[in-house]
Every structure is written in structure tokens, then in C-alpha cells.
Design an enzyme around this catalytic site. Structure first.
Site, mmCIF file in Angstrom:
data_model
loop_
_atom_site.group_PDB
_atom_site.id
_atom_site.type_symbol
_atom_site.label_atom_id
_atom_site.label_comp_id
_atom_site.label_asym_id
_atom_site.label_seq_id
_atom_site.Cartn_x
_atom_site.Cartn_y
_atom_site.Cartn_z
ATOM 1 C CG PHE A 1 34.736 40.062 39.480
ATOM 2 C CD1 PHE A 1 34.252 41.100 40.268
ATOM 3 C CD2 PHE A 1 35.764 40.334 38.588
ATOM 4 C CE1 PHE A 1 34.783 42.388 40.154
ATOM 5 C CE2 PHE A 1 36.312 41.599 38.475
ATOM 6 C CZ PHE A 1 35.815 42.640 39.261
ATOM 7 C CG ASP B 1 31.378 48.190 40.763
ATOM 8 O OD1 ASP B 1 31.592 48.916 39.780
ATOM 9 O OD2 ASP B 1 31.372 46.947 40.700
ATOM 10 N N GLY C 1 35.941 49.075 45.944
ATOM 11 C CA GLY C 1 35.449 49.402 44.622
ATOM 12 C C GLY C 1 35.063 48.160 43.850
ATOM 13 C CG HIS C 2 34.644 46.641 39.160
ATOM 14 N ND1 HIS C 2 33.322 46.301 39.010
ATOM 15 C CD2 HIS C 2 35.315 45.993 38.163
ATOM 16 C CE1 HIS C 2 33.186 45.493 37.975
ATOM 17 N NE2 HIS C 2 34.381 45.281 37.455
ATOM 18 C CG PHE C 3 39.228 44.844 40.420
ATOM 19 C CD1 PHE C 3 39.433 43.592 39.873
ATOM 20 C CD2 PHE C 3 39.049 45.914 39.560
ATOM 21 C CE1 PHE C 3 39.461 43.399 38.491
ATOM 22 C CE2 PHE C 3 39.074 45.739 38.186
ATOM 23 C CZ PHE C 3 39.277 44.480 37.646
#
Length: 300
Positions: free
Chosen positions: A103, A237, A264-266
Site C-alpha cells: 500500500f 484517492d 479514498g487513499h486509505f
């Protein structure tokens, strides 16, 4: 569901005291989980619990400059050096074969390890980890273009480590921000505030562009490795776009791809309930574990 016992341990790797969390039988097939910025192995805590009844050994280390890992003052913070430590960590634990979950920063770290020791990697999970030029958003390109010698760029880098900068990374692109626990970013800020951490993170930021020169080699490895690949991507993201997720299919046409709208990103923060079964179903193939072997570990 069976509750996992998670152990929090440390091991010495070339002068670095690497902290890591681990669960599952010691002789079970391994999934090595490599975290991103600005977090630590803590980002996988809920996933490790959610995978509690799967018969696999899950191992998540903190890199130097992150989490509970302690590096000597003279440590050089580059992505090559992070990969050196992760590679040494796998040697220290005797991990001859493992699947990778990469990740964010975990992608350039893990893909370096994979191309150095390709015989060890049995499968790959990519979650918002870029390896393609077309996957870089304007924000990511601006991030990579920062230079220490350019007036004002050091301040821009430090803004990434501020409370607002960390919150931006967790919440941008998320449809329902109430699903994002504030605890994760609070812990990140604690570790970012430890002595020497801001300098370490600045060094890594200024080294980020070095990853781009490795993209062709990583893509060549993906084409030749012949391993199963699972791509999981938060579609919102702000750094790594869905074009980067889809690009993996160019080199691994039979890769399994899932894009999560509203994440999103996480993505694990908001879509754990959808991601966990995808990983659980893929693990037998990713770890090259036979059904019989998995059943033995399931029964303990």
C-alpha cells in the site's frame, strides 16, 4: 468468527530494531503486509482481526522512521534503504516464501524486495500503491517534484506532516467521512512528532522521485512473475488515480481488479467489510497454499 491473537514484537535487522505485529501459526503460509505514509503497521490492525478465522500467518512490520521501529541516528532514509531493512527482516524471520500486500509507500518498498528476490514472492495484493506513470495525480507529481534545494519546498514537505496534512490524506475522496476513525491519524501524528521523525520523513519525500526510474523493472517483473495479483483501489484517492490501478492489467491481464467508489487513499478505513472477503478468498492462490494445507492450519 475466531478472534486472532496478535503479537507485537521486535527483531534486530542490521542495527535497526524493527517492530512488527504478527498473527497466525508460525508454519502457515505467509502474507507480508507493507504499510504506507504517514502510518505504520497499525493500519492493518483491523484487517488482521477481520481475517481472524483464515489459516495464514500475517506479518506487518514498521519501517525505519515509522511506528515503533527504532533506527540509529546515522540511518539514511531512502526507499532503497527501507527495502534493505524489509528484505533483512524477511531473512531474520526465515520467510522463504510469502505473498505481499503493498500500500502507498509499501509499493516501492515491496516491489524492490520482489525484484531482488523474485523466487520468494508467491502472490501480490496492491492497494492504492502505484507503479505506473499514468497513475500519478497532479498532486502526486507535485509531491514528487519537491526538492530540498528549492526555497519553500522544505516548508511544503513539513505541511504534509501537520495535523491538517494527515487528515487530508485520510479523508479526501471519502464519501462518508464518519467512517474514518480519528484514532489512526492521531497515532500517526504521535509517531511523526518523535525526535528525528520529521527529518526522516522529509528525506523520504525528497527521495520519492527515485521510484519512477524503477517502474519499467517492476512492470517487467509483473509480466514475467506468473503470480496471482489482486488489485484493490479507493477510487477517490487524491494521489494515485484509478488509471494506475487499471494499468496493472496491462502487465497482468488476469489480475483481479476492484475499484471502490466512495473510498479514498486509505480504503481499509471505510471499505474493510468489502475488502476482507476478497482477500480471504484470494489467499489460497496468493500464498500457493493447497486446500489440504490450509485446512490443517485452520484446525490448528
Amino acid at each position: 468468527m475466531t478472534t486472532r491473537t496478535v503479537r507485537h514484537q521486535t527483531i534486530e535487522v542490521a542495527g535497526v530494531r524493527v517492530a512488527y505485529r504478527e498473527s497466525g501459526p508460525a508454519d502457515a503460509p505467509v502474507l507480508l503486509l507493507l504499510h504506507g505514509f504517514p502510518t505504520s503497521s497499525h493500519q492493518f490492525a483491523r484487517l488482521m482481526d477481520a481475517l481472524g478465522d483464515t489459516p495464514y500467518r500475517l506479518i506487518a512490520p514498521d519501517y525505519p522512521g515509522f511506528g515503533r521501529t527504532e533506527a540509529p541516528p546515522a540511518f539514511t532514509y531512502t526507499f532503497d534503504r527501507l527495502a534493505d531493512v524489509v528484505e533483512g527482516f524477511t531473512d531474520a524471520l526465515g520467510l522463504d516464501r510469502f505473498a505481499l500486500y503493498v500500500f502507498d509507500y509499501g509499493a516501492p518498498v515491496g516491489l524492490r524486495v520482489a525484484t531482488r528476490r523474485p523466487e520468494r514472492v508467491t502472490g501480490l495484493i496492491v492497494q492504492n500503491g502505484n507503479a505506473y506513470e499514468e497513475g500519478l495525480s497532479d498532486a502526486a507529481r507535485a509531491f514528487a517534484a519537491l526538492r530540498r534545494e528549492v526555497p519553500g519546498d522544505e516548508e511544503k514537505v513539513r505541511d504534509l506532516f501537520s495535523a491538517e496534512g494527515v487528515r487530508f490524506q485520510y479523508e479526501t475522496g471519502v464519501a462518508d467521512q464518519t467512517l474514518v476513525s480519528p484514532d489512526g491519524r492521531a497515532l500517526d501524528l504521535h509517531y511523526l512528532g518523535l525526535p528525528g521523525r520529521a527529518e526522516a520523513q522529509a528525506d523520504l519525500t525528497f527521495d520519492y522521485a527515485s521510484n519512477f526510474t524503477h517502474y519499467p523493472a517492476w512492470q517487467a517483473w509483473l509480466r514475467s512473475a506468473g503470480i496471482p495479483v489482486l488489485v484493490l483501489w479507493g477510487a477517490g484517492d487524491p494521489f494515485f488515480t484509478t488509471a494506475g490501478a487499471k494499468a496493472y492489467l496491462r502487465d497482468v491481464p488476469d489480475a483481479e481488479l476492484h475499484l471502490f467508489e466512495g473510498a479514498g487513499h486509505f480504503a481499509l478505513e471505510t471499505h474493510l467489510d468489502r475488502i476482507t472477503p476478497l482477500i480471504a478468498n484470494a489467499l489460497p492462490h496468493l500464498t500457493n497454499a493447497s486446500t489440504a494445507e490450509a485446512e490443517v492450519h485452520r484446525r490448528g
